[in-house]
Design an enzyme around this catalytic site. Structure first.
Site, mmCIF file in Angstrom:
data_model
loop_
_atom_site.group_PDB
_atom_site.id
_atom_site.type_symbol
_atom_site.label_atom_id
_atom_site.label_comp_id
_atom_site.label_asym_id
_atom_site.label_seq_id
_atom_site.Cartn_x
_atom_site.Cartn_y
_atom_site.Cartn_z
ATOM 1 N N ARG A 123 -8.000 2.137 -11.472
ATOM 2 C CA ARG A 123 -7.799 3.269 -12.250
ATOM 3 C C ARG A 123 -6.689 2.852 -13.327
ATOM 4 O O ARG A 123 -5.700 2.340 -12.986
ATOM 5 C CB ARG A 123 -7.218 4.306 -11.352
ATOM 6 C CG ARG A 123 -8.519 5.151 -10.477
ATOM 7 C CD ARG A 123 -7.917 6.124 -9.608
ATOM 8 N NE ARG A 123 -7.143 5.761 -8.647
ATOM 9 C CZ ARG A 123 -5.966 5.550 -8.557
ATOM 10 N NH1 ARG A 123 -5.168 6.237 -9.423
ATOM 11 N NH2 ARG A 123 -5.428 5.102 -7.398
ATOM 12 N N TYR B 259 -14.886 1.570 -14.126
ATOM 13 C CA TYR B 259 -14.529 1.472 -12.794
ATOM 14 C C TYR B 259 -14.539 2.683 -11.959
ATOM 15 O O TYR B 259 -14.125 3.583 -12.438
ATOM 16 C CB TYR B 259 -12.855 0.905 -12.892
ATOM 17 C CG TYR B 259 -12.454 0.957 -11.552
ATOM 18 C CD1 TYR B 259 -12.650 0.073 -10.555
ATOM 19 C CD2 TYR B 259 -11.331 1.915 -11.164
ATOM 20 C CE1 TYR B 259 -12.436 0.343 -9.349
ATOM 21 C CE2 TYR B 259 -11.217 2.124 -9.916
ATOM 22 C CZ TYR B 259 -11.448 1.319 -8.943
ATOM 23 O OH TYR B 259 -10.829 1.437 -7.688
ATOM 24 N N LYS C 85 -12.197 11.383 -7.508
ATOM 25 C CA LYS C 85 -10.824 11.888 -7.879
ATOM 26 C C LYS C 85 -10.655 12.721 -8.818
ATOM 27 O O LYS C 85 -9.897 13.782 -8.796
ATOM 28 C CB LYS C 85 -9.927 10.545 -8.440
ATOM 29 C CG LYS C 85 -10.114 9.169 -7.349
ATOM 30 C CD LYS C 85 -9.310 9.822 -6.006
ATOM 31 C CE LYS C 85 -9.623 8.761 -5.053
ATOM 32 N NZ LYS C 85 -8.779 8.099 -4.271
ATOM 33 N N HIS D 121 -5.601 14.098 -0.851
ATOM 34 C CA HIS D 121 -6.055 12.541 -0.847
ATOM 35 C C HIS D 121 -5.595 11.911 0.622
ATOM 36 O O HIS D 121 -4.911 11.393 0.964
ATOM 37 C CB HIS D 121 -4.963 11.849 -1.958
ATOM 38 C CG HIS D 121 -5.515 10.559 -2.064
ATOM 39 N ND1 HIS D 121 -4.475 9.264 -2.445
ATOM 40 C CD2 HIS D 121 -6.618 9.910 -1.931
ATOM 41 C CE1 HIS D 121 -5.311 8.279 -2.781
ATOM 42 N NE2 HIS D 121 -6.230 8.263 -2.462
ATOM 43 N N SER E 47 -2.862 5.039 -2.459
ATOM 44 C CA SER E 47 -4.047 4.237 -2.483
ATOM 45 C C SER E 47 -3.916 2.837 -1.870
ATOM 46 O O SER E 47 -2.893 2.069 -2.258
ATOM 47 C CB SER E 47 -4.616 4.070 -4.145
ATOM 48 O OG SER E 47 -4.662 5.217 -4.704
ATOM 49 N N CYS F 137 -3.480 2.041 1.027
ATOM 50 C CA CYS F 137 -2.411 1.916 2.079
ATOM 51 C C CYS F 137 -2.915 2.150 3.543
ATOM 52 O O CYS F 137 -2.154 2.510 4.182
ATOM 53 C CB CYS F 137 -1.241 2.819 1.701
ATOM 54 S SG CYS F 137 -0.186 2.266 0.493
ATOM 55 N N ASP G 273 -11.048 9.346 2.588
ATOM 56 C CA ASP G 273 -10.048 9.172 1.329
ATOM 57 C C ASP G 273 -9.764 10.679 0.909
ATOM 58 O O ASP G 273 -8.764 10.837 0.313
ATOM 59 C CB ASP G 273 -11.146 8.497 0.064
ATOM 60 C CG ASP G 273 -10.271 8.132 -0.967
ATOM 61 O OD1 ASP G 273 -9.150 7.522 -0.911
ATOM 62 O OD2 ASP G 273 -10.676 8.604 -2.143
ATOM 63 N N ARG H 20 -14.331 -3.470 -4.410
ATOM 64 C CA ARG H 20 -14.619 -2.478 -3.488
ATOM 65 C C ARG H 20 -15.957 -2.363 -3.101
ATOM 66 O O ARG H 20 -16.817 -3.283 -3.609
ATOM 67 C CB ARG H 20 -14.624 -1.077 -4.228
ATOM 68 C CG ARG H 20 -12.887 -0.783 -5.037
ATOM 69 C CD ARG H 20 -12.592 -0.050 -3.954
ATOM 70 N NE ARG H 20 -10.928 0.310 -4.373
ATOM 71 C CZ ARG H 20 -9.963 1.198 -3.941
ATOM 72 N NH1 ARG H 20 -10.705 1.980 -2.708
ATOM 73 N NH2 ARG H 20 -8.648 1.307 -3.908
HETATM 74 P P1 GTP Z 1 -7.865 3.951 -1.257
HETATM 75 O O1 GTP Z 1 -9.408 3.754 -0.843
HETATM 76 O O2 GTP Z 1 -7.272 3.293 -2.220
HETATM 77 O O3 GTP Z 1 -7.737 5.226 -1.337
HETATM 78 O O4 GTP Z 1 -7.130 3.084 0.144
HETATM 79 P P2 GTP Z 1 -7.114 3.504 1.682
HETATM 80 O O5 GTP Z 1 -5.708 4.137 1.829
HETATM 81 O O6 GTP Z 1 -8.317 3.898 1.966
HETATM 82 O O7 GTP Z 1 -6.807 1.824 2.090
HETATM 83 P P3 GTP Z 1 -7.581 0.994 3.053
HETATM 84 O O8 GTP Z 1 -7.906 1.282 4.189
HETATM 85 O O9 GTP Z 1 -8.805 0.498 2.381
HETATM 86 O O10 GTP Z 1 -6.426 -0.364 3.058
HETATM 87 C C1 GTP Z 1 -6.126 -1.046 2.186
HETATM 88 C C2 GTP Z 1 -5.571 -2.531 2.243
HETATM 89 O O11 GTP Z 1 -4.460 -2.245 3.297
HETATM 90 C C3 GTP Z 1 -6.619 -3.470 2.917
HETATM 91 O O12 GTP Z 1 -6.666 -4.460 2.538
HETATM 92 C C4 GTP Z 1 -6.417 -3.353 4.313
HETATM 93 O O13 GTP Z 1 -6.757 -4.639 5.146
HETATM 94 C C5 GTP Z 1 -4.858 -3.125 4.559
HETATM 95 N N1 GTP Z 1 -4.287 -2.456 5.782
HETATM 96 C C6 GTP Z 1 -4.976 -1.242 6.362
HETATM 97 N N2 GTP Z 1 -4.484 -0.882 7.276
HETATM 98 C C7 GTP Z 1 -3.327 -1.850 7.489
HETATM 99 C C8 GTP Z 1 -2.456 -1.871 8.662
HETATM 100 O O14 GTP Z 1 -2.325 -0.960 9.676
HETATM 101 N N3 GTP Z 1 -1.528 -2.886 8.779
HETATM 102 C C9 GTP Z 1 -1.781 -3.791 7.546
HETATM 103 N N4 GTP Z 1 -0.822 -4.717 7.590
HETATM 104 N N5 GTP Z 1 -2.600 -3.859 6.602
HETATM 105 C C10 GTP Z 1 -3.467 -2.815 6.589
HETATM 106 C C1 SPV Z 2 -7.819 5.212 -4.883
HETATM 107 O O1 SPV Z 2 -7.573 4.497 -5.902
HETATM 108 O O2 SPV Z 2 -7.115 5.852 -4.417
HETATM 109 C C2 SPV Z 2 -9.420 4.919 -4.461
HETATM 110 C C3 SPV Z 2 -10.250 4.191 -5.238
HETATM 111 O O3 SPV Z 2 -9.744 5.698 -3.530
HETATM 112 S S1 SPV Z 2 -10.839 5.038 -6.786
HETATM 113 O O4 SPV Z 2 -11.682 6.062 -6.164
HETATM 114 O O5 SPV Z 2 -10.988 4.032 -7.602
HETATM 115 O O6 SPV Z 2 -9.622 5.782 -7.187
HETATM 116 MN MN MN Z 3 -8.023 7.070 -2.783
#
Ligand code: GTP
Ligand code: SPV
Ligand code: MN
Length: 601
Positions: free
Chosen positions: A79, A207, A216, A236, A258, A260, A287, A385
């Site tokens: 983004r 993207y 979003k 979110h 994001s 995290c 999400d 993604r």
């Molecule tokens: P958005 O889709 O961007 O909103 O992100 P999200 O909050 O859904 O994040 P996601 O669960 O996809 O995790 C993002 C990254 O953090 C990935 O590379 C995961 O492997 C890593 N990750 C997720 N949970 C953990 C955790 O508990 N510990 C660690 N060390 N890494 C984590």
């Molecule tokens: C984020 O960045 O928080 C996402 C991916 O969940 S996007 O839909 O590209 O914003």
């Molecule tokens: Mn997100």
């Protein structure tokens, strides 16, 4: 108006909708128009067309049935928040945390880029519903786009097609979403929201977060604006259900910035040591959560989406088994490495790197590839993604199509902090929880352009997504709390605390269930806690560590509250709250003051 000659024309007697499409057609000048009806037949034809045009690559259908591959432009992989605007009549309605442009200027500047940009192309009309079609809580959008990639993603992420138009009828309300690929030039890219017109214009990007306008743009920025007026919340957040052997399911929602860990937590696999407790996990959302107060005075949450647009790197059978089971079919992979056998690879996956392949930039890649400065080149972009149907996830909740959703017991805030914030703490009450959310900080990830790792203020993980003045948004949170008879308890978590060597102190992923257990016990008043200036912290013995051994002293470090460091953080809190001037609710200053008193006691 140009006619739909695709053979998929949908009957539409919505005069306002037709007139709007007509105006957009006159501006963008596509050669053709095609309505998306949601049928498999049409989807397959579009896949073939996109493959012929090189817009997508059909992956190895034996190994990855129904899967596609796509690369975005090199400067279009996340983004672009600096090009994202809230266009309200008055600047103060967008507030100090948003980029602002007047609606006139927005329409004019984006209009110049849109003008004639679809010549030689087809404009697709995507009727979609965020939330179950026909639910009084759902919102309908119509996205116009010249990208088949967008169409194919929207088909996975939202409910699309004829059923939506039928429900819209001849005068239903909908969000007008216009997307144009234009020439994918970052200097001619704008992501504009006109909340007062219920309109979104996005141009110059391909993207996900910039172009899948139901996500979003509608479900957070426009929806948060509407939600404040209608008395609900658009957040979110993930939504996760934890079922115990007696059948009781407790639902928890949580806002982490994001990349995290929302997706990972929402489909966690209970760790070996806790297996005999017989938990079962239900994924409601990874999400976005739309939440409202129901007649029982409790907070109920739904997921407006039906797909997952998830981070690929780091996903493997150990970290996220359920995601791996979800993305083996009918999935679109964007910006991973493409292997020569027509499958995909990424850093932090299960397989060793292939001896050669094509990287996310479209360049030949092999292990050890470096750039001109000798810096290692990733095969997959860190923000690559997958787009997959949530229904394919083994833990997908049986309540996904139920308009009321699920009742929330606890709300989590969280993020990435190498130091400072403990593994978990509980706020004293709702207003304190709102203060915790309003002052939260997290390290920047690759999900948006900018320097990765930098500590960034991201209140409620909504800094990029709140469609109005965040001072009013905090006020809305406080007001929802006052209206609730059964307030969820508010917690803060941090899976990312590091030791002196930069290694994570907590193993994370499935092991996070141990923390979730403590959270639920606290909600039910079943366990004591240590009162600290920041909130209630667990006694180490109250986190079930069966089957998990941490290095000596790690748990103490994870639960430590460093008063000196928090006094420094306290000063940062003042700085961020000061941004809102008089508009900030008094209650947050009261919370700030009390926090200072506790730290100085
Ligand atoms: P958005 O889709 O961007 O909103 O992100 P999200 O909050 O859904 O994040 P996601 O669960 O996809 O995790 C993002 C990254 O953090 C990935 O590379 C995961 O492997 C890593 N990750 C997720 N949970 C953990 C955790 O508990 N510990 C660690 N060390 N890494 C984590
Ligand atoms: C984020 O960045 O928080 C996402 C991916 O969940 S996007 O839909 O590209 O914003
Ligand atoms: Mn997100």
């Amino acid at each position: 108006m140009i006619e739909d000659n695709s053979g998929f024309e949908l009957k539409c007697d919505h005069v306002g909708l037709k007139r709007w499409i007509d105006t957009m057609v006159r501006m963008c000048k596509p050669d053709k128009l095609e309505w998306i009806d949601g049928s498999e037949e049409q989807k397959q034809r579009l896949v073939r067309e996109a493959a012929t045009a090189g817009e997508v690559t059909i992956l190895n259908q034996e190994k990855l049935p129904g899967c596609l591959y796509h690369r975005t432009s090199v400067d279009d992989v996340a983004r672009t928040e600096e090009l994202t605007f809230i266009c309200t009549a008055r600047l103060e309605d967008a507030g100090p945390t948003n980029n602002w442009m007047s609606p006139d200027e927005g329409y004019r500047r984006a209009g110049e880029i849109f003008k004639g940009s679809m010549r030689g192309r087809t404009m697709y009309v995507i009727p979609f519903s965020m939330g179950p079609i026909g639910s009084p809580f759902s919102k309908i959008g119509i996205e116009l786009t010249d990208s088949i990639y967008v169409v194919l993603n929207m088909l996975i992420m939202t409910r699309v097609g004829k059923r939506v138009l039928d429900h819209l009828g001849s005068d239903g309300e909908f969000t007008r979403c216009l997307h144009g690929t234009a020439d994918r030039n970052i200097h001619k890219r704008l992501i504009l929201h006109f909340p007062q017109d219920n309109t979104i214009w996005s141009v110059g990007s391909g993207y996900g977060g910039n172009v899948l306008l139901g996500k979003k743009c509608l479900s957070l920025r426009i929806a948060s604006y509407i939600a404040e007026k209608e008395g609900w919340m658009a957040e979110h957040m993930f939504i996760l259900g934890i079922e115990e052997p007696d059948g009781r399911i407790s639902y928890v929602s949580g806002a982490f910035p994001s990349a995290c860990g929302k997706t990972n937590l929402a489909m966690l696999v209970p760790p070996e040591g806790l297996k005999e407790k017989g938990y079962r996990i239900w994924t409601v959302s990874d999400d976005i959560a739309w939440m409202r107060i129901d007649t029982d005075g409790a907070l109920w949450a739904t997921n407006p989406e039906v797909g997952i647009f998830g981070v690929v790197p780091g996903t493997n059978l150990k970290t996220n088994l359920n995601a791996m089971k979800t993305i083996g079919k009918n999935t679109i992979y964007t910006n991973t490495l493409l292997k020569l056998d027509g499958t995909v690879w990424w850093e932090g996956g299960d397989e060793p790197p292939p001896s050669n392949g094509v990287d996310w930039k479209g360049m030949p890649w092999k292990p050890g590839t470096t750039d001109d400065n000798g810096v290692p080149v990733f095969g997959a972009h860190p923000n690559s993604r997958f787009t997959a149907p949530l229904s394919q996830c083994p833990t997908a909740s049986f309540r996904l199509d139920q308009p009321h959703g699920v009742q929330i017991s606890a709300i989590l805030f969280g993020g990435r902090r190498a130091y400072l914030t403990p593994l978990v703490y509980q706020s004293f009450d709702w207003p304190h929880g709102v203060y915790v959310g309003a002052t939260m900080h997290s390290e920047r990830t690759a999900a948006q352009r900018g320097k990765v790792g930098e500590i960034r203020w991201d209140p409620m993980a909504m800094i990029p997504f709140c469609g109005y003045n965040m001072a009013d948004y905090f006020g809305h949170w406080l007001s929802v709390g006052r209206k609730l008879d059964h307030q969820p308890s508010i917690f803060h978590i941090n899976w990312f605390r590091q030791d002196e060597n930069g290694d994570y102190l907590w193993p994370g992923f499935g092991e996070n269930l141990r923390v979730m257990e403590w959270i639920l016990s606290r909600c039910r008043g079943e366990v004591e806690a240590v009162e600290t200036p920041i909130g209630y912290v667990p006694r180490p013995e109250d986190i079930d560590m069966t089957g998990l051994e941490l290095p000596e002293g790690a748990m103490e470090k994870l639960l430590e509250v460093d008063n000196e460091a928090w006094l420094e953080e306290f000063k940062v809190h003042k700085k961020v709250l000061d941004k809102f001037g008089d508009r900030l609710p008094e209650e947050l200053w009261r919370q700030h003051e009390k926090f200072g008193e506790r730290l100085n006691r």
